[in-house]
Design a protein around this motif. Structure first.
Motif, PDB file in Angstrom:
ATOM      1  N   THR A   1       0.838  -1.197   0.000  1.00  0.00           N
ATOM      2  CA  THR A   1       0.000   0.000   0.000  1.00  0.00           C
ATOM      3  C   THR A   1       0.876   1.251   0.000  1.00  0.00           C
ATOM      4  OG1 THR A   1      -1.631  -1.238   1.270  1.00  0.00           O
ATOM      5  CG2 THR A   1      -1.909   1.139   1.179  1.00  0.00           C
ATOM      6  N   ALA A   2       1.945   1.215   0.775  1.00  0.00           N
ATOM      7  CA  ALA A   2       2.863   2.358   0.824  1.00  0.00           C
ATOM      8  C   ALA A   2       3.401   2.661  -0.573  1.00  0.00           C
ATOM      9  CB  ALA A   2       4.015   2.071   1.778  1.00  0.00           C
ATOM     10  N   GLU A   3       3.752   1.617  -1.310  1.00  0.00           N
ATOM     11  CA  GLU A   3       4.277   1.823  -2.669  1.00  0.00           C
ATOM     12  C   GLU A   3       3.214   2.394  -3.581  1.00  0.00           C
ATOM     13  OE1 GLU A   3       6.229  -1.524  -4.375  1.00  0.00           O
ATOM     14  OE2 GLU A   3       7.879  -1.444  -2.934  1.00  0.00           O
ATOM     15  N   GLU A   4       2.000   1.897  -3.465  1.00  0.00           N
ATOM     16  CA  GLU A   4       0.912   2.409  -4.314  1.00  0.00           C
ATOM     17  C   GLU A   4       0.650   3.882  -4.027  1.00  0.00           C
ATOM     18  OE1 GLU A   4      -1.539  -1.814  -4.657  1.00  0.00           O
ATOM     19  OE2 GLU A   4      -2.365  -0.136  -3.510  1.00  0.00           O
ATOM     20  N   VAL A   5       0.593   4.217  -2.755  1.00  0.00           N
ATOM     21  CA  VAL A   5       0.329   5.606  -2.377  1.00  0.00           C
ATOM     22  C   VAL A   5       1.470   6.495  -2.867  1.00  0.00           C
ATOM     23  CG1 VAL A   5       0.149   7.201  -0.433  1.00  0.00           C
ATOM     24  CG2 VAL A   5      -1.140   5.063  -0.410  1.00  0.00           C
ATOM     25  N   PHE A   6       2.703   5.996  -2.685  1.00  0.00           N
ATOM     26  CA  PHE A   6       3.828   6.805  -3.118  1.00  0.00           C
ATOM     27  C   PHE A   6       3.831   6.968  -4.641  1.00  0.00           C
ATOM     28  CE2 PHE A   6       8.079   7.388  -4.722  1.00  0.00           C
ATOM     29  CZ  PHE A   6       8.366   8.594  -4.124  1.00  0.00           C
ATOM     30  N   ASP A   7       3.478   5.921  -5.373  1.00  0.00           N
ATOM     31  CA  ASP A   7       3.438   6.021  -6.837  1.00  0.00           C
ATOM     32  C   ASP A   7       2.444   7.090  -7.288  1.00  0.00           C
ATOM     33  OD1 ASP A   7       5.386   4.159  -7.169  1.00  0.00           O
ATOM     34  OD2 ASP A   7       4.036   2.483  -7.611  1.00  0.00           O
ATOM     35  N   SER A   8       1.298   7.152  -6.622  1.00  0.00           N
ATOM     36  CA  SER A   8       0.311   8.187  -6.950  1.00  0.00           C
ATOM     37  C   SER A   8       0.905   9.571  -6.724  1.00  0.00           C
ATOM     38  CB  SER A   8      -0.922   8.064  -6.058  1.00  0.00           C
ATOM     39  OG  SER A   8      -1.496   6.799  -6.172  1.00  0.00           O
ATOM     40  N   LEU A   9       1.579   9.702  -5.602  1.00  0.00           N
ATOM     41  CA  LEU A   9       2.189  10.997  -5.273  1.00  0.00           C
ATOM     42  C   LEU A   9       3.271  11.356  -6.292  1.00  0.00           C
ATOM     43  CD1 LEU A   9       2.731  13.415  -3.458  1.00  0.00           C
ATOM     44  CD2 LEU A   9       4.121  11.942  -2.003  1.00  0.00           C
ATOM     45  N   PHE A  10       4.076  10.381  -6.672  1.00  0.00           N
ATOM     46  CA  PHE A  10       5.179  10.624  -7.607  1.00  0.00           C
ATOM     47  C   PHE A  10       4.639  11.067  -8.973  1.00  0.00           C
ATOM     48  CE2 PHE A  10       9.179   9.413  -9.799  1.00  0.00           C
ATOM     49  CZ  PHE A  10      10.061  10.062  -8.948  1.00  0.00           C
ATOM     50  N   LYS A  11       3.571  10.401  -9.409  1.00  0.00           N
ATOM     51  CA  LYS A  11       2.921  10.753 -10.679  1.00  0.00           C
ATOM     52  C   LYS A  11       2.478  12.211 -10.652  1.00  0.00           C
ATOM     53  CE  LYS A  11      -0.760   8.478 -11.454  1.00  0.00           C
ATOM     54  NZ  LYS A  11      -1.942   7.665 -11.733  1.00  0.00           N
ATOM     55  N   LEU A  12       1.892  12.576  -9.544  1.00  0.00           N
ATOM     56  CA  LEU A  12       1.389  13.940  -9.385  1.00  0.00           C
ATOM     57  C   LEU A  12       2.537  14.956  -9.441  1.00  0.00           C
ATOM     58  CD1 LEU A  12      -1.506  15.104  -8.523  1.00  0.00           C
ATOM     59  CD2 LEU A  12      -0.447  15.427  -6.303  1.00  0.00           C
ATOM     60  N   ILE A  13       3.635  14.620  -8.787  1.00  0.00           N
ATOM     61  CA  ILE A  13       4.800  15.501  -8.765  1.00  0.00           C
ATOM     62  C   ILE A  13       5.319  15.715 -10.180  1.00  0.00           C
ATOM     63  CG2 ILE A  13       7.237  15.597  -8.074  1.00  0.00           C
ATOM     64  CD1 ILE A  13       6.271  14.138  -5.444  1.00  0.00           C
ATOM     65  N   LYS A  14       5.430  14.624 -10.935  1.00  0.00           N
ATOM     66  CA  LYS A  14       5.968  14.721 -12.292  1.00  0.00           C
ATOM     67  C   LYS A  14       5.000  15.445 -13.231  1.00  0.00           C
ATOM     68  CE  LYS A  14       9.678  12.963 -11.044  1.00  0.00           C
ATOM     69  NZ  LYS A  14      10.780  13.905 -10.842  1.00  0.00           N
ATOM     70  N   ALA A  15       3.698  15.259 -13.001  1.00  0.00           N
ATOM     71  CA  ALA A  15       2.712  15.851 -13.903  1.00  0.00           C
ATOM     72  C   ALA A  15       2.511  17.341 -13.649  1.00  0.00           C
ATOM     73  CB  ALA A  15       1.375  15.119 -13.762  1.00  0.00           C
ATOM     74  N   THR A  16       2.702  17.775 -12.409  1.00  0.00           N
ATOM     75  CA  THR A  16       2.311  19.152 -12.066  1.00  0.00           C
ATOM     76  C   THR A  16       3.482  20.076 -11.776  1.00  0.00           C
ATOM     77  OG1 THR A  16       2.178  18.636  -9.708  1.00  0.00           O
ATOM     78  CG2 THR A  16       0.170  18.330 -11.013  1.00  0.00           C
ATOM     79  N   GLY A  17       4.666  19.535 -11.601  1.00  0.00           N
ATOM     80  CA  GLY A  17       5.778  20.412 -11.247  1.00  0.00           C
ATOM     81  C   GLY A  17       5.825  20.748  -9.770  1.00  0.00           C
ATOM     82  N   LEU A  18       4.965  20.079  -9.014  1.00  0.00           N
ATOM     83  CA  LEU A  18       5.048  20.168  -7.558  1.00  0.00           C
ATOM     84  C   LEU A  18       6.433  19.685  -7.119  1.00  0.00           C
ATOM     85  CD1 LEU A  18       3.462  20.255  -4.767  1.00  0.00           C
ATOM     86  CD2 LEU A  18       2.899  17.859  -5.185  1.00  0.00           C
ATOM     87  N   ALA A  19       6.928  20.212  -6.021  1.00  0.00           N
ATOM     88  CA  ALA A  19       8.196  19.722  -5.464  1.00  0.00           C
ATOM     89  C   ALA A  19       7.892  19.132  -4.100  1.00  0.00           C
ATOM     90  CB  ALA A  19       9.189  20.866  -5.332  1.00  0.00           C
ATOM     91  N   ALA A  20       8.529  18.006  -3.756  1.00  0.00           N
ATOM     92  CA  ALA A  20       8.201  17.355  -2.492  1.00  0.00           C
ATOM     93  C   ALA A  20       9.451  17.016  -1.703  1.00  0.00           C
ATOM     94  CB  ALA A  20       7.385  16.084  -2.745  1.00  0.00           C
ATOM     95  N   LEU A  21       9.398  17.290  -0.407  1.00  0.00           N
ATOM     96  CA  LEU A  21      10.430  16.866   0.533  1.00  0.00           C
ATOM     97  C   LEU A  21       9.763  15.887   1.497  1.00  0.00           C
ATOM     98  CD1 LEU A  21      13.297  17.084   1.640  1.00  0.00           C
ATOM     99  CD2 LEU A  21      12.554  19.066   2.985  1.00  0.00           C
ATOM    100  N   VAL A  22      10.222  14.635   1.444  1.00  0.00           N
ATOM    101  CA  VAL A  22       9.520  13.542   2.121  1.00  0.00           C
ATOM    102  C   VAL A  22      10.432  12.889   3.158  1.00  0.00           C
ATOM    103  CG1 VAL A  22       8.297  11.362   1.795  1.00  0.00           C
ATOM    104  CG2 VAL A  22       8.258  13.096  -0.032  1.00  0.00           C
ATOM    105  N   ALA A  23      10.135  13.094   4.429  1.00  0.00           N
ATOM    106  CA  ALA A  23      10.878  12.387   5.478  1.00  0.00           C
ATOM    107  C   ALA A  23      10.338  10.972   5.573  1.00  0.00           C
ATOM    108  CB  ALA A  23      10.698  13.109   6.812  1.00  0.00           C
ATOM    109  N   THR A  24      11.214   9.988   5.476  1.00  0.00           N
ATOM    110  CA  THR A  24      10.760   8.604   5.526  1.00  0.00           C
ATOM    111  C   THR A  24      11.849   7.683   6.060  1.00  0.00           C
ATOM    112  OG1 THR A  24       9.842   6.769   4.241  1.00  0.00           O
ATOM    113  CG2 THR A  24      11.450   8.167   3.118  1.00  0.00           C
ATOM    114  N   HIS A  25      11.400   6.601   6.693  1.00  0.00           N
ATOM    115  CA  HIS A  25      12.337   5.556   7.088  1.00  0.00           C
ATOM    116  C   HIS A  25      12.346   4.430   6.067  1.00  0.00           C
ATOM    117  CE1 HIS A  25      11.988   7.195  11.307  1.00  0.00           C
ATOM    118  NE2 HIS A  25      13.292   7.074  11.120  1.00  0.00           N
ATOM    119  N   ASN A  26      11.473   4.527   5.071  1.00  0.00           N
ATOM    120  CA  ASN A  26      11.328   3.466   4.089  1.00  0.00           C
ATOM    121  C   ASN A  26      12.384   3.631   2.987  1.00  0.00           C
ATOM    122  OD1 ASN A  26      10.515   1.887   1.892  1.00  0.00           O
ATOM    123  ND2 ASN A  26       8.391   1.911   2.596  1.00  0.00           N
ATOM    124  N   LEU A  27      13.441   2.819   3.054  1.00  0.00           N
ATOM    125  CA  LEU A  27      14.574   3.000   2.135  1.00  0.00           C
ATOM    126  C   LEU A  27      14.209   2.643   0.694  1.00  0.00           C
ATOM    127  CD1 LEU A  27      17.516   1.700   4.345  1.00  0.00           C
ATOM    128  CD2 LEU A  27      16.778   4.060   3.923  1.00  0.00           C
TER     129      LEU A  27
END
Ligand code: ADP
Length: 224
Positions: free
Chosen positions: A178-204
């Motif tokens: 689920t984490a990967e699916e959610v992140f993939d959605s977010l990544f798609k959005l970042i690439k499509a819109t030019g949004l920039a994201a700083l993501v603190a995570t322990h998930n390597l």
């Protein structure tokens, strides 16, 4: 233009007689369409850095520049305006409003931002569809799975088309798939819109999929 720039950010906390130097001159740049992972052990200062970059907290020194504009000399009202209009936040726990539907949760920040109801609804529907949630829009958060709730939280965070999204362990509460699916959605959005994201995570694994990775070492941001 850079979405976010941190220049020589310092932050220290007093604890009794001692002073903890958490950030000792952090320099960092985030560009449009870029996702950067912030990976560091607990207590290294990740949340502190996100709070300062997100204008929720003042640094003891240094400058936070959002979309080319220095923020240290601005009034609290102006910092709040920038936070509402240009920054988005996603946390480990979604903090969705339980009495509202997914759609309404995504509409609310737009209505607060002055958009009319019809436009806010249209954009909320588009965002939820884009994040893979078209059929669940009328459901309340309690009727959604953890992954679905987090998608709604992301849609809400980007509802006003922010320049920068800050995420603190956004998938920390989810299973790996689920984490990967959610992140993939977010990544798609970042690439499509030019949004920039700083993501603190322990998930390597997720960190490895982002454009860059930084850590905090001795109070400085270094690329890893
Ligand atoms: P991380 O998010 O990487 O786990 P934090 O930014 O939450 O780290 O905290 C970094 C350090 O600063 C920790 O040692 C924490 O105890 C300390 N700290 C954070 N906020 C405060 C505060 N308001 N007062 C005192 N110490 C704090």
């Amino acid at each position: 233009m850079e979405s976010l720039r941190l220049e020589a950010i310092h932050r220290r906390y007093k604890q009794g007689d001692t002073t903890l130097e958490i950030l000792r001159g952090v320099d960092f740049t985030l560009n449009p369409g870029e996702a950067v992972a912030l990976v560091a052990p607990s207590g290294a200062g990740k949340s502190t850095l996100l709070h300062i970059a997100g204008l929720l907290e003042h640094p003891d020194g240094g400058e936070v520049i959002i979309g080319g504009r220095a923020t240290s000399g601005l009034s609290d009202a102006e910092r709040t305006r920038i936070r509402r209009a240009e920054l988005g936040f996603v946390y480990q726990f979604h903090h969705l409003l339980p009495e509202f539907s997914a759609l309404e949760n995504v509409m609310l920040p737009q209505l607060v931002g002055g958009l009319d109801k019809r436009e806010a609804k249209k954009r909320a529907q588009e965002l939820l569809a884009w994040l893979g949630l078209p059929q669940r829009a009328e459901h309340r958060p309690s009727e959604l799975s953890g992954g679905e709730q987090q998608r709604v939280a992301i849609a809400r965070a980007v509802a006003n088309a922010p320049r920068v999204l800050f995420a603190d362990e956004p998938t920390g509460n989810l299973d790996i798939v689920t984490a990967e699916e959610v992140f993939d959605s977010l990544f798609k959005l970042i690439k499509a819109t030019g949004l920039a994201a700083l993501v603190a995570t322990h998930n390597l694994e997720l960190a490895a999929r982002m454009d860059r990775r930084i850590t905090l070492r001795d109070g400085l941001a270094v690329e890893v």
